[in-house]
Design an enzyme around this catalytic site. Structure first.
Site, short mmCIF file in Angstrom:
data_model
loop_
_atom_site.label_atom_id
_atom_site.label_comp_id
_atom_site.label_asym_id
_atom_site.label_seq_id
_atom_site.Cartn_x
_atom_site.Cartn_y
_atom_site.Cartn_z
N ASP A 143 -2.55 -1.20 5.85
CA ASP A 143 -2.91 -0.71 7.17
C ASP A 143 -4.40 -0.52 7.35
O ASP A 143 -4.88 -0.38 8.46
CB ASP A 143 -2.21 0.63 7.46
CG ASP A 143 -2.59 1.70 6.45
OD1 ASP A 143 -3.20 1.36 5.42
OD2 ASP A 143 -2.26 2.87 6.67
N ASP A 165 0.86 -1.17 0.00
CA ASP A 165 0.00 0.00 0.00
C ASP A 165 0.91 1.24 0.00
O ASP A 165 2.08 1.16 0.37
CB ASP A 165 -0.88 -0.03 1.25
CG ASP A 165 -1.96 1.05 1.22
OD1 ASP A 165 -2.30 1.50 0.12
OD2 ASP A 165 -2.44 1.43 2.30
N ASP A 222 -7.41 -3.39 3.17
CA ASP A 222 -6.26 -4.26 2.90
C ASP A 222 -6.43 -5.66 3.49
O ASP A 222 -5.71 -6.58 3.11
CB ASP A 222 -4.99 -3.64 3.49
CG ASP A 222 -4.65 -2.31 2.86
OD1 ASP A 222 -4.72 -2.22 1.63
OD2 ASP A 222 -4.33 -1.37 3.59
#
Length: 897
Positions: free
Chosen positions: A619, A330, A623
């Protein structure tokens, strides 16, 4: 039509509701129909079944079989010690089963973490009256009131909005707060509708009224939760290899048992004698200590990783990380710091850094209106936290205020007397403040929205007409700043007359400058990306943010090096077939932007089908499904949501991408170390097997008893094996490519080295020591010896001692499988290994020279000449293995030429 395409009145009508909300009776009816507004648990396996499974996996079944055969052998021939072996094997099964179950139990708490993100109470209108109700009691059609700082309890469609902005990062992955209003949206995807609020997000600024259209598992939040709960848990490469190893061990042990059963038959042994002999062969070839050694080695590796800020939740993930070939990461909060920062200013016709403006006090003085604009034009709230003043609201506006205070060197507080709020159509915000010189309007927003409102431009202290050349200069500056991944805002102002018309404030403005903001990359990320590249690990950015922002960050951190990288958005990804996606993943540099939770899972799935070992970092709630599907999921420990942490296999305690590289290094060392102690453990199987063969084939007393085999497998071998498992990473381990997925933990070269070279050397030494004692005691061929005869006890003790002594040498040979023991081996770098060897020798002394050791293991004290006989055997093993290594290196060198 979708609800975000409708007008507020049409949305209420579609939900059979009104601006006054639902009646109490209707709300209760809908609650009974649609259920509570909470995340439901997917019906999984009951705990008792999970518990049982930890005791019936393939390797455990092998141990159960070995224990059963041991008890059966003891039943047929009591007093041989086979029952002790059976109990020891059962102990191994129970300890490993309990430990594994505890690890599994800890992993099943993602649903509780999801529920923590939802608010407990919410302000709702019931029959026109505002009530504070439980979030779990919300139903579709409820009208709720939301304000700055509130978490959104369900999926809602806005009816009214006043300067409302929402932080969607936990659900969509977008780093910037998004403005929301009540107008119908033309977006096809509800996730990006400008009039929708999603469960699990939070209100950054403003307030509004909204109607609930989805609750519980029907929300986007609930759908992600469902994906997280139902995503297939990946089997790590190590788990796959242990399964394969179990099958090989089982096949090898059973094959040898069957072969030697028929050998015994041909020698005329009775059926039951022959059967007991075959059982001994089978049990001797089952490495009882392998499973606890692997488990404890992984546990120790987790402790080392914790010191490097990587917390491992599932033990097999330690080795899986070392096998990683791809990291899907990410952007927001992982590669970047998740905080907005002003990095560029366009003033007086030039692009400057804030620090340069601070040094040029004259420029700051003549551009005072620009800095007043940045300081005053916002919707922030001032509060006090821990005795210190703090600004709450949009991080972008906080960054602008800090920049303005720094450059001006003072704090200005002109009262706000009017405001024209921000919305997504206008893309600007205007506030009117009472200054000592009269009212002034300050405006900020997108340059394309401010240019039509401006007639003049400020350059230094001069205010001149806004010419086409000046417009072009601002446009070029905007393009240059945007190319660097900055979010650009333009600023304008105008002095107003007293008693001005509020509707006409955004006219005849003076364009005074622009600001470029960014979410800066973490300073250590670039080096970590470079290490990943050197290690042969591909890094792919998978983010919910804008593709231009993602590409700019990718270039800054060194992830993108090619001129024409592949940038695939979520909309483009939906149109790609499975084959097209796999082909796209072959691009050297690739970024996925504006992707959703299900799409992240699809990317991970495609990479795994391409035989990659995939690590995924993240996070946010969005996700979590991909984290669970990946070979190893890595969550951020500081800014990560509880959902991401519970779905992950590893948590970065410092949110530092560089810690991943350190963890990969440890993971690679774990795989190498497992191969080292696997060689070490399997080597001792041969000197344990050969005495049984000699007993059956040559009609001699049994050279090694069952208790003595246990002394090696579950005693002296365990400690040095654990030391090998704690060996530090070898120099240059991160300059090698990841091991191929098809590379086997137990391959032919390892088996040949353990069984047919090192094992045979140990077996020869053990049988030679056994024969030396018997011959020295006057034994003649064919003579029967009792199990308590002193000569027999000394002979078996010599056999056992020779095996242990050879294993002491072997542990150092296994520590350096590819290099000489005398050059660069770092023998003193592993203190645990040295302690393991010291304890191994101590246990040998206890067995040989203490009454307790003699009684338990059927041993007797040895004379000094026996040790002098064994030492040259150990030295010979060292010389022969060093010679083999030299020959292999020389052969590979010639092959390379």
């Amino acid at each position: 039509m979708k609800i975000h395409h409708l007008s507020p009145d049409e949305a209420l009508k579609s939900l059979i509701s009104s601006h006054d909300g639902l009646s109490g009776d209707e709300a209760r009816r809908r609650l009974s129909e649609y259920g509570p507004n909470r995340i439901d648990k997917v019906q999984g396996e009951p705990l008792w079944l999970v518990f049982i499974k930890e005791f019936v996996h393939f390797f455990a079944l092998i141990l159960w079989l070995a224990a059963g055969l041991a008890f059966f052998a003891d039943y047929r021939r009591p007093g041989g010690g086979m029952d002790t072996l059976g109990y020891a094997i059962l102990g191994v099964i129970v300890i490993n089963g309990l430990f594994s179950f505890w690890q599994q139990f800890r992993a099943e708490r993602a649903v509780a973490a999801l529920e923590k993100l939802l608010p407990q109470t919410v302000k709702a209108l019931r029959a026109g009256k505002m009530s504070l109700i439980l979030a779990a009691d919300l139903v579709p059609g409820d009208v709720i009131l939301l304000q700055e700082g509130d978490n959104v309890p369900a999926d809602c469609r806005l009816l009214e909005a006043f300067s409302l902005r929402v932080n969607n990062a936990t659900v969509t992955g977008e780093s910037m707060p998004k403005a929301r209003d009540a107008a119908p949206s033309s977006e096809e995807d509800l996730l990006h509708g400008r009039n929708t609020l999603l469960a699990g997000t939070s209100i950054v600024s403003g307030d509004g009224r909204a109607v609930v259209f989805a609750t519980g598992m029907h929300t986007e939040f609930g759908k992600i939760a469902h994906l997280t709960q139902t995503a297939r848990v990946s089997t790590s490469p190590l788990q796959q290899e242990i399964l394969r190893l179990s099958r090989i061990v089982a096949l090898l042990a059973l094959s040898l048992g069957v072969v030697f059963f028929f050998i015994g038959q041909s020698m005329g042994l009775s059926f039951w004698e022959n059967f007991i002999f075959a059982i001994g062969i089978i049990v001797a070839n089952v490495p009882e200590g392998l499973l606890p050694t692997v488990t404890l080695s992984l546990a120790m590796a987790t402790q080392r990783m914790a010191k490097r800020n990587a917390l491992i939740r599932h033990l097999p993930s330690v080795e899986a990380l070392g096998s990683a070939t791809v990291i899907c990461t990410d952007k927001t909060g992982t590669l970047t710091e998740n905080r907005m920062m002003v990095t560029a200013l366009y003033l007086n016709g030039q692009i400057l850094a804030p620090i340069e403006v601070k040094r040029q006090r004259e420029l700051a003085r003549v551009s005072r209106r620009f800095f007043e604009d940045a300081l005053l034009c916002h919707n922030l709230k001032e509060t006090v936290v821990a005795g210190k003043p703090r600004l709450l609201g949009d991080p972008m506006e906080v960054a602008l205020v800090r920049m303005a205070k720094t450059c001006l060197g003072e704090h200005i507080t002109y009262p706000k007397i009017n405001e024209v709020p921000f919305d997504t159509d206008r893309k600007r915000l205007s506030t009117v403040h009472q200054t000592p010189k009269g009212p002034v309007v300050y405006c900020k927003g997108a340059l394309e929205m401010l240019l039509p409102l401006c007639s003049r431009v400020q350059t230094g202290a001069e205010i001149t007409p806004l010419t086409p050349e000046a417009r072009q200069a601002f446009t070029h500056a905007l393009e240059e700043m945007a190319a660097n991944g900055l979010r650009v805002l333009a600023f304008a102002w105008r002095e107003l007359e007293e008693g001005h018309n509020g509707a006409q404030v955004e006219q005849d403005l003076i364009l005074c400058g622009m600001v470029g903001l960014e979410d800066p990359p973490r300073p250590e990320v670039r080096g970590a990306i470079e290490k990943c590249r050197e290690a042969g690990i591909k890094v792919i950015m998978v983010t919910g943010d804008h593709p231009h922002t993602a590409l700019a960050i990718g270039r800054q951190i060194g992830q993108i090096q090619s001129e024409t990288p592949a940038v695939i958005t979520g909309d483009q990804l939906r149109k790609l077939s499975e084959i097209q996606l796999r082909l796209a993943l072959d691009a050297p540099d690739i970024i996925f932007a504006r992707v959703g939770a299900d799409q992240k899972m699809r990317i991970v799935s495609a990479l795994k089908k391409k035989k990659h070992v995939v690590a995924v970092t993240g996070d946010g709630v969005n996700d979590a499904p991909a984290l669970k599907m990946a070979d190893i999921g890595i969550a951020m420990g500081v800014i990560g949501t509880d959902v991401a942490k519970e779905a992950a296999d590893m948590i970065l305690l410092d949110d530092n991408f560089a810690s991943i590289v350190a963890a990969i290094e440890e993971g690679r060392a774990v795989y190498d170390n497992i191969r080292k102690f696997l060689t070490y453990i399997l080597t001792s199987n041969i000197p344990e097997l050969v005495p049984y063969l000699a007993f059956a084939l040559f009609n001699i007393p049994l050279p090694l008893t069952i208790m003595q085999i246990l002394a090696v497998d579950l005693g002296t071998d365990m400690l040095p094996a654990l030391g090998l498992g704690a060996d530090p990473p070898a120099p240059g381990i991160m300059q090698k490519p990841p091991r191929a997925r098809q590379e086997r933990l137990l391959n032919s070269s390892l088996l040949l080295r353990a069984y047919l070279f090192l094992g045979l050397l140990e077996a020869a030494a053990a049988m030679a020591a056994y024969a030396f004692v018997l011959h020295g005691g006057g034994w003649v061929w064919g003579e029967r010896l009792g199990s308590r005869d002193t000569l027999y006890l000394q002979a078996t003790t010599a056999c056992l001692s020779a095996i242990i002594l050879m294993q002491v040498v072997n542990v150092f040979l296994c520590k350096t499988p590819g290099q000489s023991l005398f050059f660069g081996a770092r023998l003193l770098a592993n203190r645990l290994l040295l302690w393991g060897v010291a304890l191994e020798l101590f246990l040998l002394v206890v067995i040989v020279y203490t009454p307790w050791g003699n009684m338990v293991f059927g041993a007797a004290p040895l004379l000094p000449e026996v040790w002098l006989f064994m030492l040259p055997c150990a030295l010979g093993m060292l010389v022969l293995e060093e010679g083999r290594k030299w020959a292999v290196v020389r052969w590979r060198g010639k092959k390379g030429d």
